[in-house]
Design a protein around this motif. Structure first.
Motif: not given
Length: 250
Positions: A156-166
């Motif tokens: 499971l992968t959770y992004s949290g809060d983020t803009g576009v990033c590699g």
């Protein structure tokens, strides 16, 4: 692994959902990802108040961590059974100070650490209970982390809060379930390094080769169906909207 969406509203609670909070379970171990506004009440629909084993805070904005202040009360002032033993809390540098400041009236400067065992998160790989986790710093105005949780060959992968990033694409590479924020609407908000829109979330899932996409952190003022349609236009796999109370087997 089992994922329960405790809350998924972005920025502030909606009429239907608390803010970000996700319960991940395996082998009887319960890991909570974030505890935003309203999450503590909703959490008790799914698990006992004192049955969590560890907490991960992706960053220190209120909609991801503020109910930790209420949880402090529940653990510190518990009448029956006495004060709770410290539970591991993984968060960015300054988590203890942030929560102490937010509460504003702890008995002492160290009271939080009497019931929370704070661990500072950095980009790293480590274990939390039966889970193998990897954390990476993502793009947000404050120090913020995405997390990949693995168990039994599933992830499971959770992004949290983020803009576009590699680094988010790398973190979610071939993941079984990509729980990804989509707070903005394509063609409406355009603020770098803050949030993703539905299209960008779909593009990230496509680049990562994620098996499944679950959009979350959509604020009440945003039309989730627009964001879902935008994500589906960019991503070939199954995509849906996170919903409070929904359970996903991974």
């Amino acid at each position: 692994m089992k994922l329960t969406v405790v809350g998924c509203s972005g920025s502030f609670p909606s009429a239907d959902s608390a803010c970000s909070s996700y319960l991940v379970e395996a082998d009887g171990f319960r890991l909570l990802l974030d505890m935003g506004n309203g999450a503590l009440g909703e959490l008790q629909r799914h698990v006992g108040l004192y049955d969590l084993d560890a907490i991960f805070l992706s960053h220190l904005h209120a909609d991801h961590c503020i109910d930790m202040c209420a949880y402090f009360v529940a653990r510190y002032y518990r009448h029956e059974g006495g004060r709770c033993a410290p539970i591991p809390v993984y968060g960015p540098e300054g988590t203890e100070q942030r929560l102490t400041t937010a509460y504003a009236d702890t008995p002492s400067a160290s009271s939080m650490s009497e019931v929370f065992d704070f661990h500072t998160v950095k980009p790293a790989s480590f274990d939390i209970g039966p889970f193998s986790v990897r954390t990476e710093k993502v793009h947000h105005p404050v120090e913020a982390y995405g997390i990949r949780v693995e168990h039994g060959g599933k992830s499971l992968t959770y992004s949290g809060d983020t803009g576009v990033c590699g680094v988010l694409d790398e973190l979610a590479a071939d993941t079984d379930l990509f729980l990804c924020e989509a707070a903005f609407t394509h063609g409406k908000e355009n603020i770098p390094d803050l949030h993703l829109n539905g299209r960008e979330a779909g593009e990230s899932a496509q680049r990562a080769g994620a098996a499944r996409l679950l959009l979350t952190h959509i604020p009440p003022w945003t039309d989730p169906q627009v964001n879902l349609a935008d994500a589906r236009a960019a991503y070939d796999g199954p995509a849906e909207l996170a919903k409070a109370g929904q359970v996903y087997e991974i």
